[in-house]
Scaffold this motif. Structure first.
Motif, PDB file in Angstrom:
ATOM      1  N   PRO A   1       0.783  -1.233   0.000  1.00 24.79           N
ATOM      2  CA  PRO A   1       0.000   0.000   0.000  1.00 24.79           C
ATOM      3  C   PRO A   1       0.817   1.285   0.000  1.00 24.79           C
ATOM      4  O   PRO A   1       0.261   2.354   0.248  1.00 24.79           O
ATOM      5  CB  PRO A   1      -0.799  -0.117   1.304  1.00 24.79           C
ATOM      6  CG  PRO A   1       0.129  -0.837   2.231  1.00 24.79           C
ATOM      7  CD  PRO A   1       0.824  -1.847   1.356  1.00 24.79           C
ATOM      8  N   PHE A   2       2.117   1.201  -0.266  1.00 24.59           N
ATOM      9  CA  PHE A   2       2.970   2.383  -0.247  1.00 24.59           C
ATOM     10  C   PHE A   2       3.152   2.932  -1.653  1.00 24.59           C
ATOM     11  O   PHE A   2       2.663   2.365  -2.627  1.00 24.59           O
ATOM     12  CB  PHE A   2       4.293   2.046   0.430  1.00 24.59           C
ATOM     13  CG  PHE A   2       4.090   1.485   1.807  1.00 24.59           C
ATOM     14  CD1 PHE A   2       3.718   2.314   2.859  1.00 24.59           C
ATOM     15  CD2 PHE A   2       4.195   0.119   2.040  1.00 24.59           C
ATOM     16  CE1 PHE A   2       3.481   1.797   4.119  1.00 24.59           C
ATOM     17  CE2 PHE A   2       3.962  -0.396   3.305  1.00 24.59           C
ATOM     18  CZ  PHE A   2       3.596   0.428   4.344  1.00 24.59           C
ATOM     19  N   GLY A   3       3.880   4.056  -1.769  1.00 24.36           N
ATOM     20  CA  GLY A   3       3.920   4.794  -3.018  1.00 24.36           C
ATOM     21  C   GLY A   3       4.837   4.259  -4.090  1.00 24.36           C
ATOM     22  O   GLY A   3       4.930   4.852  -5.167  1.00 24.36           O
ATOM     23  N   GLY A   4       5.507   3.120  -3.840  1.00 28.54           N
ATOM     24  CA  GLY A   4       6.451   2.580  -4.811  1.00 28.54           C
ATOM     25  C   GLY A   4       5.889   2.358  -6.208  1.00 28.54           C
ATOM     26  O   GLY A   4       6.535   2.727  -7.205  1.00 28.54           O
TER      27      GLY A   4
ATOM     28  N   VAL B   1      -3.977   4.699  -7.725  1.00 27.23           N
ATOM     29  CA  VAL B   1      -5.089   4.610  -6.774  1.00 27.23           C
ATOM     30  C   VAL B   1      -6.075   3.499  -7.130  1.00 27.23           C
ATOM     31  O   VAL B   1      -6.953   3.177  -6.329  1.00 27.23           O
ATOM     32  CB  VAL B   1      -5.828   5.957  -6.630  1.00 27.23           C
ATOM     33  CG1 VAL B   1      -4.939   6.975  -5.955  1.00 27.23           C
ATOM     34  CG2 VAL B   1      -6.332   6.464  -7.970  1.00 27.23           C
ATOM     35  N   GLU B   2      -5.923   2.902  -8.314  1.00 21.81           N
ATOM     36  CA  GLU B   2      -6.750   1.739  -8.639  1.00 21.81           C
ATOM     37  C   GLU B   2      -6.442   0.569  -7.702  1.00 21.81           C
ATOM     38  O   GLU B   2      -7.252  -0.351  -7.554  1.00 21.81           O
ATOM     39  CB  GLU B   2      -6.518   1.310 -10.092  1.00 21.81           C
ATOM     40  CG  GLU B   2      -6.969   2.347 -11.117  1.00 21.81           C
ATOM     41  CD  GLU B   2      -6.615   1.929 -12.535  1.00 21.81           C
ATOM     42  OE1 GLU B   2      -6.114   0.792 -12.709  1.00 21.81           O
ATOM     43  OE2 GLU B   2      -6.820   2.739 -13.468  1.00 21.81           O
ATOM     44  N   LEU B   3      -5.276   0.601  -7.053  1.00 23.62           N
ATOM     45  CA  LEU B   3      -4.890  -0.482  -6.147  1.00 23.62           C
ATOM     46  C   LEU B   3      -5.602  -0.397  -4.802  1.00 23.62           C
ATOM     47  O   LEU B   3      -5.481  -1.311  -3.980  1.00 23.62           O
ATOM     48  CB  LEU B   3      -3.375  -0.448  -5.918  1.00 23.62           C
ATOM     49  CG  LEU B   3      -2.492  -0.614  -7.157  1.00 23.62           C
ATOM     50  CD1 LEU B   3      -1.027  -0.425  -6.785  1.00 23.62           C
ATOM     51  CD2 LEU B   3      -2.709  -1.974  -7.803  1.00 23.62           C
ATOM     52  N   ALA B   4      -6.349   0.667  -4.561  1.00 21.44           N
ATOM     53  CA  ALA B   4      -6.956   0.894  -3.243  1.00 21.44           C
ATOM     54  C   ALA B   4      -7.949  -0.191  -2.854  1.00 21.44           C
ATOM     55  O   ALA B   4      -8.138  -0.455  -1.660  1.00 21.44           O
ATOM     56  CB  ALA B   4      -7.636   2.268  -3.210  1.00 21.44           C
ATOM     57  N   VAL B   5      -8.599  -0.831  -3.827  1.00 21.80           N
ATOM     58  CA  VAL B   5      -9.636  -1.819  -3.500  1.00 21.80           C
ATOM     59  C   VAL B   5      -9.237  -3.240  -3.891  1.00 21.80           C
ATOM     60  O   VAL B   5     -10.078  -4.137  -3.907  1.00 21.80           O
ATOM     61  CB  VAL B   5     -10.971  -1.452  -4.193  1.00 21.80           C
ATOM     62  CG1 VAL B   5     -11.520  -0.156  -3.638  1.00 21.80           C
ATOM     63  CG2 VAL B   5     -10.791  -1.335  -5.704  1.00 21.80           C
ATOM     64  N   VAL B   6      -7.964  -3.435  -4.207  1.00 19.82           N
ATOM     65  CA  VAL B   6      -7.499  -4.778  -4.595  1.00 19.82           C
ATOM     66  C   VAL B   6      -7.300  -5.625  -3.343  1.00 19.82           C
ATOM     67  O   VAL B   6      -6.690  -5.189  -2.371  1.00 19.82           O
ATOM     68  CB  VAL B   6      -6.185  -4.698  -5.392  1.00 19.82           C
ATOM     69  CG1 VAL B   6      -5.659  -6.091  -5.718  1.00 19.82           C
ATOM     70  CG2 VAL B   6      -6.392  -3.887  -6.662  1.00 19.82           C
ATOM     71  N   GLU B   7      -7.819  -6.853  -3.360  1.00 18.63           N
ATOM     72  CA  GLU B   7      -7.651  -7.743  -2.209  1.00 18.63           C
ATOM     73  C   GLU B   7      -6.187  -8.098  -2.020  1.00 18.63           C
ATOM     74  O   GLU B   7      -5.424  -8.226  -2.977  1.00 18.63           O
ATOM     75  CB  GLU B   7      -8.480  -9.015  -2.406  1.00 18.63           C
ATOM     76  CG  GLU B   7      -9.979  -8.780  -2.412  1.00 18.63           C
ATOM     77  CD  GLU B   7     -10.752 -10.081  -2.417  1.00 18.63           C
ATOM     78  OE1 GLU B   7     -10.130 -11.141  -2.194  1.00 18.63           O
ATOM     79  OE2 GLU B   7     -11.976 -10.035  -2.642  1.00 18.63           O
ATOM     80  N   GLU B   8      -5.814  -8.287  -0.756  1.00 20.97           N
ATOM     81  CA  GLU B   8      -4.419  -8.534  -0.406  1.00 20.97           C
ATOM     82  C   GLU B   8      -3.795  -9.691  -1.194  1.00 20.97           C
ATOM     83  O   GLU B   8      -2.679  -9.558  -1.705  1.00 20.97           O
ATOM     84  CB  GLU B   8      -4.295  -8.774   1.099  1.00 20.97           C
ATOM     85  CG  GLU B   8      -2.881  -9.010   1.589  1.00 20.97           C
ATOM     86  CD  GLU B   8      -1.991  -7.793   1.439  1.00 20.97           C
ATOM     87  OE1 GLU B   8      -0.804  -7.981   1.126  1.00 20.97           O
ATOM     88  OE2 GLU B   8      -2.480  -6.668   1.635  1.00 20.97           O
ATOM     89  N   PRO B   9      -4.454 -10.855  -1.333  1.00 19.58           N
ATOM     90  CA  PRO B   9      -3.801 -11.953  -2.060  1.00 19.58           C
ATOM     91  C   PRO B   9      -3.515 -11.641  -3.526  1.00 19.58           C
ATOM     92  O   PRO B   9      -2.639 -12.248  -4.132  1.00 19.58           O
ATOM     93  CB  PRO B   9      -4.831 -13.097  -1.938  1.00 19.58           C
ATOM     94  CG  PRO B   9      -5.644 -12.763  -0.738  1.00 19.58           C
ATOM     95  CD  PRO B   9      -5.736 -11.274  -0.733  1.00 19.58           C
TER      96      PRO B   9
ATOM     97  N   LEU C   1      -9.177   6.009   2.524  1.00 16.81           N
ATOM     98  CA  LEU C   1      -9.938   4.873   2.002  1.00 16.81           C
ATOM     99  C   LEU C   1     -10.978   5.347   0.991  1.00 16.81           C
ATOM    100  O   LEU C   1     -11.559   6.424   1.138  1.00 16.81           O
ATOM    101  CB  LEU C   1     -10.651   4.137   3.137  1.00 16.81           C
ATOM    102  CG  LEU C   1      -9.775   3.343   4.114  1.00 16.81           C
ATOM    103  CD1 LEU C   1     -10.643   2.760   5.230  1.00 16.81           C
ATOM    104  CD2 LEU C   1      -9.032   2.225   3.397  1.00 16.81           C
ATOM    105  N   PRO C   2     -11.243   4.542  -0.039  1.00 18.84           N
ATOM    106  CA  PRO C   2     -12.326   4.895  -0.975  1.00 18.84           C
ATOM    107  C   PRO C   2     -13.677   4.714  -0.299  1.00 18.84           C
ATOM    108  O   PRO C   2     -13.825   3.912   0.620  1.00 18.84           O
ATOM    109  CB  PRO C   2     -12.139   3.878  -2.110  1.00 18.84           C
ATOM    110  CG  PRO C   2     -11.470   2.708  -1.456  1.00 18.84           C
ATOM    111  CD  PRO C   2     -10.578   3.277  -0.387  1.00 18.84           C
TER     112      PRO C   2
ATOM    113  N   PRO D   1      -4.900   0.921   4.057  1.00 15.66           N
ATOM    114  CA  PRO D   1      -5.078   2.178   3.333  1.00 15.66           C
ATOM    115  C   PRO D   1      -3.844   2.508   2.495  1.00 15.66           C
ATOM    116  O   PRO D   1      -2.720   2.306   2.920  1.00 15.66           O
ATOM    117  CB  PRO D   1      -5.252   3.209   4.459  1.00 15.66           C
ATOM    118  CG  PRO D   1      -5.647   2.425   5.664  1.00 15.66           C
ATOM    119  CD  PRO D   1      -4.999   1.084   5.524  1.00 15.66           C
ATOM    120  N   LEU D   2      -4.086   3.030   1.293  1.00 14.35           N
ATOM    121  CA  LEU D   2      -2.969   3.468   0.462  1.00 14.35           C
ATOM    122  C   LEU D   2      -2.252   4.646   1.120  1.00 14.35           C
ATOM    123  O   LEU D   2      -2.863   5.466   1.801  1.00 14.35           O
ATOM    124  CB  LEU D   2      -3.458   3.898  -0.917  1.00 14.35           C
ATOM    125  CG  LEU D   2      -3.830   2.819  -1.927  1.00 14.35           C
ATOM    126  CD1 LEU D   2      -4.166   3.460  -3.263  1.00 14.35           C
ATOM    127  CD2 LEU D   2      -2.725   1.791  -2.101  1.00 14.35           C
TER     128      LEU D   2
END
Length: 594
Positions: A320-323, A362-370, A449-450, A465-466
């Protein structure tokens, strides 16, 4: 790039003698799971004929050993002192870090001690109620790991219910700072846990002078009158008056907390002595955090992500970091032929790269962890070979707007060639603004969070959270002894501009950090310019050219995001604390010859 012996500042370099004969070198503030390397053997010798290279290296090695033996017999054994460096946002904290290094501490030990010090002097930015990330790279074994101690989402939090404001109880994520530091110490620490706390406990009890950074942050609150009742007001507005630079401040209650944690570990913050106080304050403010959320918090190890750029490998932290956003932005800049570009075109490219990469990130904000790692790799691949043209991309007001990121940054290279880039904070300045009697300010990371349902909140699928926190390590992938750079930034945009100045424009670390920077905010067309002295302003002709391209500007008021860094070429170190953060970097070096 210049070596440390070539670096001179306006105020010079002071040498502070230590007991062991080493010198603590103070550098003044400057104005303005990837394939780690190719699988070939890492060495500094190069040639087209492998047998010739081996023969030459063998001859040089045997000659050097023979010469060294002759010298040793004639003169006795020389004392060779390893050296390292630390760069932080506080001179006292850099000094504490370098003393830990002098006592045999690892880069992780140094980073922990420095971060703890920053929790004392910059409570508006970092504290036990915050979270962060640490990128650890062992240059000798060529291994890297990302330690993720970002805030967790409380199990009962309903993200689809919009926050009424970016502060307050519902904005608070389950803090991870202490658990993250304790985890990092358990893996890489060389000195006792309690020893890392002692200098900060003493500093909090004895007191310190308020920094300009803290005063500037308080001014941002626009608070005109307080009752002096809450712990927040008692701390930052004693006797109803706002703290100002130079005021003397003691934090004895906070020292008591640090002492308990130094003895009993991070668990004493999460569940034991201070748990009741924390939970009462959280519940009273409307937070969704329960005891089980503290108990279930886990530090996560992640594989780093990377790209190659010119002769460098750029290593950074994944979501969830800015990399991911950083690599997207650098990919666009790398493909845009900026080596000889005018200043206006260069800054236009920065603006576009930051804005476009953010929209994808920011599209990664709702991607499940796995699925997060795979989706991130697909995102990076889909943007391969993209570049910047003269088009101005309008800001998208519908994208998730991550709030201004306030964090402290620590960069370390130690005597064992371990590198650490750490970023930790409360979210925005003063986080949620909820403070306990012992001086714990809680984060507001959930404001990022979205406003949509998140995946099921079990241990394996829970997202975090991103954040724009961006630790970075650069290495020369052709030469092990080539330039290595450790950078830590609270936001992606600053990191992208500095790395581009380093690699594309081939500036040294000092100049790359000191260059004027622009801030691009999500959903806003205006670009924000720094304004803290003529030497740090963009050239007028560049500004005028950007305005002619229809860019519009606003003034960004202090404090600014600071990026602290260290550069190493062979054994020569340059350590840099960004004037934007008000810190002073320190180096541990062998004694100068007399």
């Amino acid at each position: 790039m210049g070596t440390s012996s070539e670096v001179k500042t306006a105020l010079g370099t002071r040498h502070l003698p230590s007991k062991s004969g080493d010198y603590l070198t103070e550098e003044t503030a400057i104005h303005p799971s990837y394939p780690l390397y190719a699988t070939r053997k890492r060495h500094c010798c190069h040639g087209s004929d492998g047998f010739t290279v081996i023969s030459v290296c063998f001859f040089v090695l045997t000659s050097a050993i023979t010469f060294a033996l002759i010298i040793q017999i004639h003169y006795g054994s020389p004392e060779v002192t390893p050296h390292g460096a630390v760069a932080t946002d506080g001179e006292k904290c850099s000094h504490i870090g370098i003393k830990i290094m002098q006592e045999g501490g690892s880069a992780v030990d140094v980073a922990i001690a420095s971060l703890l010090c920053m929790t004392v002097i910059h409570p508006h930015v970092i504290g036990p109620g915050g979270s962060g990330v640490m990128l650890v790279h062992d240059h000798k074994s060529n291994q890297s790991v990302v330690i993720d101690f970002m805030s967790d989402i409380p199990s009962s939090h309903k993200s689809e219910v919009p926050l009424q404001q970016d502060t307050g109880g519902r904005s608070i994520g389950v803090p991870g700072l202490l658990r993250g530091l304790e985890y990092a110490h358990s893996k890489y620490g060389k000195v006792p846990w309690s020893s890392l706390f002692t200098p900060s406990i003493e500093l909090a009890r004895e007191g310190f002078n308020v920094s300009a950074h803290l005063e500037q942050s308080l001014k941002r609150l626009n608070v005109t009158q307080v009752d002096g009742i809450t712990p927040f007001e008692k701390t930052f507005f004693p006797r109803g008056l706002m703290l100002k630079e130079g005021d003397f401040l003691k934090r004895e209650n906070y020292a008591d907390l640090l002492e308990t944690i130094s003895i009993n570990g991070a668990e004493s913050f999460y569940a034991l002595d201070f748990g009741v106080e924390e939970l009462k304050a959280l519940r009273a403010a409307g937070s969704d955090i329960h005891v089980r959320d503290f108990e279930n918090y886990k530090v996560r190890e992640r594989s780093c992500i990377h790209m190659t750029m010119e002769d460098y490998t750029v290593i950074t932290a994944p979501a969830p970091f800015g990399g991911p956003q950083l690599l997207l932005a650098l990919e666009m800049l790398r493909n845009s032929n900026l080596t000889q570009a005018s200043p206006a075109l260069l800054y236009h490219s920065f603006i576009e790269a930051i804005r476009r990469s953010y929209r994808s990130f920011v599209e990664l904000a709702v991607v499940e962890e796995p699925s997060l790692e795979n989706v991130t790799q697909q995102l990076l691949k889909s943007n391969f070979n993209t570049s910047i043209d003269s088009t101005i991309t309008p800001a998208d007001p519908t994208v998730l707007a991550i709030s201004d990121q306030a964090a402290t940054t620590v960069s370390v290279i130690d005597t064992f060639d371990q590198y650490v880039a750490a970023v930790a904070g409360l979210g925005s300045f003063f986080g949620s603004r909820l403070m306990t009697e012992h001086g714990i300010l809680f984060n507001n990371h959930l404001s990022n969070l979205p406003n949509s349902p998140l995946p099921e909140k079990d241990e394996f699928s829970r997202v975090r959270p991103l954040s724009l926190y961006t630790p970075v390590i650069l290495t020369d992938y052709k030469q092990v002894c080539g330039e290595r750079v450790v950078l830590s930034s609270p936001e992606v945009g600053a990191a992208a501009q500095i790395i581009s100045q380093l690699i594309i424009r081939q500036k040294n670390l000092i100049d790359a950090i000191a260059q004027p920077r622009l801030t691009v905010k999500p959903g806003v067309d205006e670009v924000y310019r720094e304004d803290f002295g003529e030497g740090a302003k963009m050239p007028a002709d560049a500004t005028n050219s950007l305005k002619a391209m229809n860019h519009s500007f606003e003034v960004l008021h202090q404090p600014y995001a600071s990026v602290n860094g260290i550069s190493k070429i062979k054994d020569n170190l340059v350590s840099m604390s960004d004037i934007r953060g008000g810190g002073v970097a320190h180096r541990l070096e062998s004694s100068p010859k007399t």
